[in-house]
Enzyme design. Structure first.
Site, PDB file in Angstrom:
ATOM      1  N   ARG A 232       0.866  -1.169   0.000  1.00  0.00           N
ATOM      2  CA  ARG A 232       0.000   0.000   0.000  1.00  0.00           C
ATOM      3  C   ARG A 232       0.906   1.222   0.000  1.00  0.00           C
ATOM      4  O   ARG A 232       1.952   1.219   0.661  1.00  0.00           O
ATOM      5  CB  ARG A 232      -0.878   0.037   1.251  1.00  0.00           C
ATOM      6  N   GLU A 261      -3.623   7.410  -4.657  1.00  0.00           N
ATOM      7  CA  GLU A 261      -4.035   6.835  -5.951  1.00  0.00           C
ATOM      8  C   GLU A 261      -5.399   7.380  -6.370  1.00  0.00           C
ATOM      9  O   GLU A 261      -6.242   7.598  -5.504  1.00  0.00           O
ATOM     10  CB  GLU A 261      -4.113   5.307  -5.828  1.00  0.00           C
ATOM     11  N   HIS A 279      -1.110   0.254  -9.907  1.00  0.00           N
ATOM     12  CA  HIS A 279      -1.757  -0.719  -9.009  1.00  0.00           C
ATOM     13  C   HIS A 279      -2.344  -1.910  -9.788  1.00  0.00           C
ATOM     14  O   HIS A 279      -3.558  -2.122  -9.804  1.00  0.00           O
ATOM     15  CB  HIS A 279      -2.851  -0.036  -8.166  1.00  0.00           C
TER      16      HIS A 279
HETATM   17  C1  8YV Z   1      -6.835  -4.504  -6.077  1.00  0.00           C
HETATM   18  C2  8YV Z   1      -5.555  -4.949  -3.857  1.00  0.00           C
HETATM   19  O1  8YV Z   1      -6.377  -3.244  -6.222  1.00  0.00           O
HETATM   20  O2  8YV Z   1      -6.198  -7.070  -3.085  1.00  0.00           O
HETATM   21  C3  8YV Z   1      -5.847  -5.942  -2.783  1.00  0.00           C
HETATM   22  O3  8YV Z   1      -5.701  -5.595  -1.607  1.00  0.00           O
HETATM   23  O4  8YV Z   1      -5.014  -3.926  -3.622  1.00  0.00           O
HETATM   24  C4  8YV Z   1      -5.879  -5.301  -5.269  1.00  0.00           C
HETATM   25  O5  8YV Z   1      -5.893  -6.616  -5.532  1.00  0.00           O
HETATM   26  C5  8YV Z   1      -8.291  -4.405  -5.815  1.00  0.00           C
HETATM   27  O6  8YV Z   1      -8.654  -4.634  -4.505  1.00  0.00           O
HETATM   28  C6  8YV Z   1      -9.181  -5.133  -6.759  1.00  0.00           C
HETATM   29  O7  8YV Z   1     -10.523  -5.022  -6.431  1.00  0.00           O
END
Ligand code: 8YV
Length: 316
Positions: A232, A261, A279
């Protein structure tokens, strides 16, 4: 179908998740952001929330939804969800671990190779017709180098598995040592950075890890060290990172995640010693379909009165 439960989405969800959701629920698409008056009318009926790994589900939003029972996140990270507030109200929180381990680990290795071997720059060199003028400056060898992993969970271990095939030595830092693993443990990110050529960040986001990678850690990584972040943006002090990259305090960085972001500071985009991607850690068709299926399964299990396939650890 009569009596479909009301569900609020808190992210732009993929069509392959929206479709099953619309079959099983009365879906209110980001109504809390789109239409405050309509949201207020429908809020008392909302029984479920579905969002992505980046979604914010605040205590304030939870408080507006008296019938809320479950928050299903399509993502492994759920640092945007106020889990304490959810738990205090008996609201379940679910996420989608495991199915994305391979993709995120693959991307970590890809970023390491891209920044060390300067693949994007080499490609530009060729495309711009600069090759006939002479060869590119030499890059940095990755095989056999020292890898430090910040966060030795499921994805950290998948990164280590891959790095072993590159003959890298592997060390890590985590909340506690994991004696079952054949890797060297360092108690702090700073000590790990001082012993690493590549420092890969793959720890959960949230308050406990905010700016864990600060100026001091970057100094310890040093002028021949590379930082990779597939966790993150909040885990890295982005201003300190930009300064370290500008001054040559570290050699370079490969980044999939950012503090704000989808906005990436111009100062970062202007640098040559970075590889930046938007991302995309889990962004393959195969993995996103598996994540969508799991997010939906968690909701279905809840409303069928069955145990959730993947509740977050705090709710198990
Ligand atoms: C995606 C993510 O950005 O799983 C996570 O924590 O950061 C990513 O896989 C996103 O959540 C897809 O919906």
């Amino acid at each position: 179908m009569a009596n479909k439960p009301d569900l609020l989405t808190v992210a732009r969800l993929a069509p392959f998740l929206m479709q099953p959701l619309q079959g099983a629920f009365t879906v209110h698409e980001r109504l809390h952001e789109e239409d405050a008056a309509a949201f207020e009318r429908i809020a008392p009926a909302i029984r479920a929330i579905c969002g992505s790994g980046e979604s914010k589900v605040s205590a304030e939003l939870i408080a507006k939804l008296p019938a809320l029972e479950i928050i299903s996140i399509m993502g492994v990270g759920y640092d945007g969800v106020d889990v304490a507030a959810a738990k205090a109200r008996g609201v379940m929180v679910a996420h989608t671990p495991d199915v994305l381990n391979d993709d995120v680990a693959d991307l970590a290795l890809a970023l390491m190779l891209n920044i060390a071997r300067r693949i994007p720059q080499a490609e530009q060199y060729l495309r711009q017709g600069r090759w006939p003028g002479g060869p590119m400056p030499l890059a940095r060898k990755m095989s056999g180098a020292r890898l430090g992993i910040v966060g030795m969970g499921r994805i950290g271990q998948a990164i280590a598995d891959r790095a072993r095939a590159f003959g890298m030595s592997i060390a890590y830092t985590a909340r506690s040592a994991k004696p079952a693993l054949p890797y060297t443990f360092h108690a702090t990110p700073r000590a790990l950075a001082a012993a690493s050529d590549f420092l890969v960040v793959i720890t959960p986001g949230g308050a406990a890890t905010r700016k864990l990678i600060d100026a001091e850690v970057l100094r310890a990584l040093g002028p021949t060290g590379y930082l990779i972040n597939v966790a993150r943006g909040s885990v890295v002090d982005e201003a300190a990172l930009i300064e370290a990259l500008q001054q040559g305090t570290i050699a370079g960085a490969g980044l999939d995640v950012f503090e704000n972001e989808p906005h990436v500071p111009e100062a970062l985009r202007a640098l040559d010693n970075v590889v930046l991607v938007p991302h995309i850690g889990s962004a393959t068709t195969q993995t996103r379909h598996a994540m969508a299926a799991r997010a939906f399964d968690n909701l279905q299990a809840h409303f069928a009165g069955q145990p959730l396939p993947s509740a977050v650890p705090e709710c198990r």
